[in-house]
Design a protein around this motif. Sequence first.
Motif, PDB file in Angstrom:
ATOM      1  N   ASP A 180       0.696  -1.124  -0.119  1.00 10.72           N
ATOM      2  CA  ASP A 180      -0.154   0.091  -0.264  1.00 10.72           C
ATOM      3  C   ASP A 180       1.098   1.470  -0.018  1.00 10.72           C
ATOM      4  O   ASP A 180       1.913   1.140   0.226  1.00 10.72           O
ATOM      5  N   VAL A 181       0.278   1.700  -0.690  1.00 14.94           N
ATOM      6  CA  VAL A 181       1.259   3.837  -1.038  1.00 14.94           C
ATOM      7  C   VAL A 181       1.131   3.978   0.717  1.00 14.94           C
ATOM      8  O   VAL A 181       2.096   5.056   1.263  1.00 14.94           O
ATOM      9  N   MET A 182       0.004   4.183   1.263  1.00 14.69           N
ATOM     10  CA  MET A 182      -0.401   5.224   2.481  1.00 14.69           C
ATOM     11  C   MET A 182      -0.132   4.535   3.461  1.00 14.69           C
ATOM     12  O   MET A 182      -1.061   3.586   3.861  1.00 14.69           O
ATOM     13  N   LEU A 183       1.390   4.818   4.488  1.00 14.61           N
ATOM     14  CA  LEU A 183       1.222   4.213   5.303  1.00 14.61           C
ATOM     15  C   LEU A 183       2.077   4.839   7.003  1.00 14.61           C
ATOM     16  O   LEU A 183       2.447   5.610   6.817  1.00 14.61           O
ATOM     17  N   PRO A 184       0.918   3.932   8.195  1.00 15.14           N
ATOM     18  CA  PRO A 184       1.928   4.637   8.681  1.00 15.14           C
ATOM     19  C   PRO A 184       3.870   4.930   9.187  1.00 15.14           C
ATOM     20  O   PRO A 184       3.769   3.483   9.073  1.00 15.14           O
ATOM     21  N   GLU A 185       4.535   5.540  10.034  1.00 19.23           N
ATOM     22  CA  GLU A 185       5.553   5.650   9.875  1.00 19.23           C
ATOM     23  C   GLU A 185       6.632   5.539   8.732  1.00 19.23           C
ATOM     24  O   GLU A 185       7.654   6.061   8.823  1.00 19.23           O
ATOM     25  N   MET A 186       6.055   4.871   7.601  1.00 17.70           N
ATOM     26  CA  MET A 186       7.159   5.533   6.313  1.00 17.70           C
ATOM     27  C   MET A 186       6.310   4.512   5.371  1.00 17.70           C
ATOM     28  O   MET A 186       5.244   3.451   5.044  1.00 17.70           O
ATOM     29  N   ASP A 187       5.967   5.566   4.145  1.00 20.70           N
ATOM     30  CA  ASP A 187       5.198   4.772   3.522  1.00 20.70           C
ATOM     31  C   ASP A 187       5.565   4.193   2.202  1.00 20.70           C
ATOM     32  O   ASP A 187       6.844   3.827   2.132  1.00 20.70           O
TER      33      ASP A 187
END
Length: 238
Positions: free
Chosen positions: A54-61
């Motif tokens: 996935d593109v949109m992620l917490p901590e690191m995209d």
Amino acid sequence: MGKRKVLIVEDDQAIADLERDFLEVHGYDVTVRTDGRQALEEALAQEYHLVILDVMLPEMDGFEILRKIRETKYIPVLMVSARKEDIDKIRGLGLGADDYVTKPFSPSELVARVKAHLERYDRLTGVAAGAGYSVVRKTRELNIRGLAIQVEARRVALRGEEVGLTAKEFDLLLFLAENPDRVYSKEALLDKVWGIEHYGDSATVTVHIGKIRDKIQKDPTSHQFIETVWGAGYRFKV
């Protein structure tokens, strides 16, 4: 051959569970990670056959994760995003993604893409039936003005220095090198290199050509391997 291992990197647990369930029904061994940094550590430490990212992620995209993965691994990576902007797709492909899927999508479509990319990767890397590792059956090499392409080993070197290419970059370069001095349109290259797996548009070819040039044509005053024929397409010059 044992079950193929797939890593799903998705922070929406409902979507991740749906993807996992469909893939497991089709015989894949699936691991889910919802945190970007944790997912990157997992991807680098373990031997996965394919990553759904996935593109949109917490901590690191997802883009940063893909960049780090591509420093050492060339397994298929499918990027997933709810963002439909072309710039995101071009960025993902430019960083080395093999495919870019826009949400919402059918889980069956995702399974079909996973299957297609794994089968293509197996064919091109020479994975023998019943084995889990790549086996080089013979050695064939193209040598063009200091550019060496080892076909079965899927390795490229420029004047003796190894060049890291993604799976699709290698496929595209090899196809053009094996058909020198012929002009191919973007649409023809999509058909020849991506085939029935392709779900995008001709911008995919432009992005991949640009990435290949960045890696093998660093000096603009030296021999240019891939020429643009304006209004027609691209040609590999020997």
